[in-house]
Design an enzyme around this catalytic site. Structure first.
Site, PDB file in Angstrom:
ATOM      1  N   SER A  15       0.377  -8.520  -2.965  1.00  0.00           N
ATOM      2  CA  SER A  15       0.956  -7.183  -3.155  1.00  0.00           C
ATOM      3  C   SER A  15       2.041  -7.177  -4.227  1.00  0.00           C
ATOM      4  CB  SER A  15       1.552  -6.691  -1.834  1.00  0.00           C
ATOM      5  OG  SER A  15       2.278  -5.496  -2.026  1.00  0.00           O
ATOM      6  N   LYS A  66      -4.372   2.722   7.184  1.00  0.00           N
ATOM      7  CA  LYS A  66      -3.954   4.048   6.740  1.00  0.00           C
ATOM      8  C   LYS A  66      -4.418   5.175   7.669  1.00  0.00           C
ATOM      9  CE  LYS A  66      -3.611   2.947   1.810  1.00  0.00           C
ATOM     10  NZ  LYS A  66      -3.997   3.353   0.445  1.00  0.00           N
ATOM     11  N   ASP A 102      -0.463   8.268  -2.140  1.00  0.00           N
ATOM     12  CA  ASP A 102      -1.592   7.965  -3.024  1.00  0.00           C
ATOM     13  C   ASP A 102      -2.037   9.248  -3.724  1.00  0.00           C
ATOM     14  OD1 ASP A 102      -1.753   5.262  -2.391  1.00  0.00           O
ATOM     15  OD2 ASP A 102      -3.153   5.600  -0.734  1.00  0.00           O
ATOM     16  N   GLY A 126     -17.984   5.516  -4.644  1.00  0.00           N
ATOM     17  CA  GLY A 126     -17.418   5.033  -3.394  1.00  0.00           C
ATOM     18  C   GLY A 126     -16.978   6.155  -2.479  1.00  0.00           C
ATOM     19  N   GLY A 234      -5.744   1.643 -12.626  1.00  0.00           N
ATOM     20  CA  GLY A 234      -5.018   2.173 -11.480  1.00  0.00           C
ATOM     21  C   GLY A 234      -3.551   1.791 -11.379  1.00  0.00           C
TER      22      GLY A 234
END
Length: 276
Positions: A15, A66, A102, A126, A234
């Site tokens: 991360s 999430k 997000d 996706g 991203g």
């Protein structure tokens, strides 16, 4: 006394969140510490309660929690309810409030690269968790048409049933569209020599967005560059969602120059091959 922040997830070894938030703390003179909390699913509720008991100011949430985290929170924001996922928690007055930054991070990224989606057409690769915030943002910004591509159109989340769904074999039949967005992990480090679609199919678009940020140029985006498309990875979304979280936690507005500064620092690390 420093305020406590952190990231809740299952496996967090790679991360960048600690680095990003540490830069924000430094740039804005915020007295805070950001920690990584690897949690098993059976202890997810305990993690939320524990952070609340420790008077944490905020936490981020990453895969695979999430959705599951939502049932352990006192309140959910409007965008999180619509999306069906939370990636940011605010701890206020002994209550827990879930948000989805997000959603905002994706918008910050598109604004950075001057991509206007109103009345445009998009193809999203996706139908997993990553695509939920993306599609909600596109709908809220009045996109004209969305097509989803899935490996198994019979097993997609009910949220996507109202959209046109096609298989990867059917991409070749798509006519010209404006934007293609990769919301899959296909091409992510270390499997960098694969792309979810081929170069010929990429030529049907004007803008290519890949939510992957490591590597900074996936094969998917390499095809886009070679064809002269606008290509976006991203990384700016990752930074944008972190900045939005800090705004929520500290009730502040953060200048876009801070996003740019973080972007160049993280991009430099990625270019140097350090993904820890």
């Amino acid at each position: 006394m420093s305020s406590l922040y952190g990231l809740i997830g299952e496996k967090l070894g790679h991360s960048f969140s600690s680095i990003i938030h540490s830069i924000i703390f430094k740039e804005l003179s915020i007295d805070g510490n950001y920690h990584l909390f690897e949690v098993n699913n059976e202890h997810l509720k305990d993690a939320v309660c524990g952070l609340n008991a420790l008077k944490a100011k905020g936490a981020n949430v990453t895969i695979p929690y999430k959705v599951d985290i939502m049932k352990y929170l006192n309140d959910i924001s409007i965008e999180s309810n619509k999306i069906g996922a939370v990636n940011t928690i605010c701890f206020k007055d002994n209550k827990t409030i879930g948000y989805n930054t997000d959603y905002y991070g994706f918008g910050i990224m598109l604004n950075k690269y001057n991509v206007n989606v109103k009345n445009k057409t998009a193809v999203i690769l996706g139908t997993g968790g990553a695509s939920k915030a993306v599609v909600q943002y596109l709908l809220d910004k009045e996109i004209n048409d969305i097509v989803f591509v899935s490996r198994d159109i019979n097993k997609v989340d009910v949220k996507f049933k109202k959209f046109k769904l096609i298989s990867y074999d059917e991409i070749k039949n798509i006519k010209q569209k404006d934007i293609i967005i990769n919301c899959t992990p296909c091409g992510m480090h270390p499997n960098v020599n694969i792309s979810p679609i081929n170069k010929e199919d990429m030529s049907k678009f004007k803008v290519a967005v890949d939510l992957i940020y490591n590597p900074t140029q996936t094969l998917f985006l390499k095809y886009a560059d070679e064809l002269g498309l606008v290509s976006i990875n991203g990384l700016y979304m990752l930074i944008g969602q972190a900045v939005k979280a800090q705004e929520l936690w500290n009730n502040i507005e953060i200048d876009s120059a801070i996003c740019d500064k973080i972007y160049y620092k993280i991009n430099s690390i990625l270019q140097g091959g350090n993904n820890e």
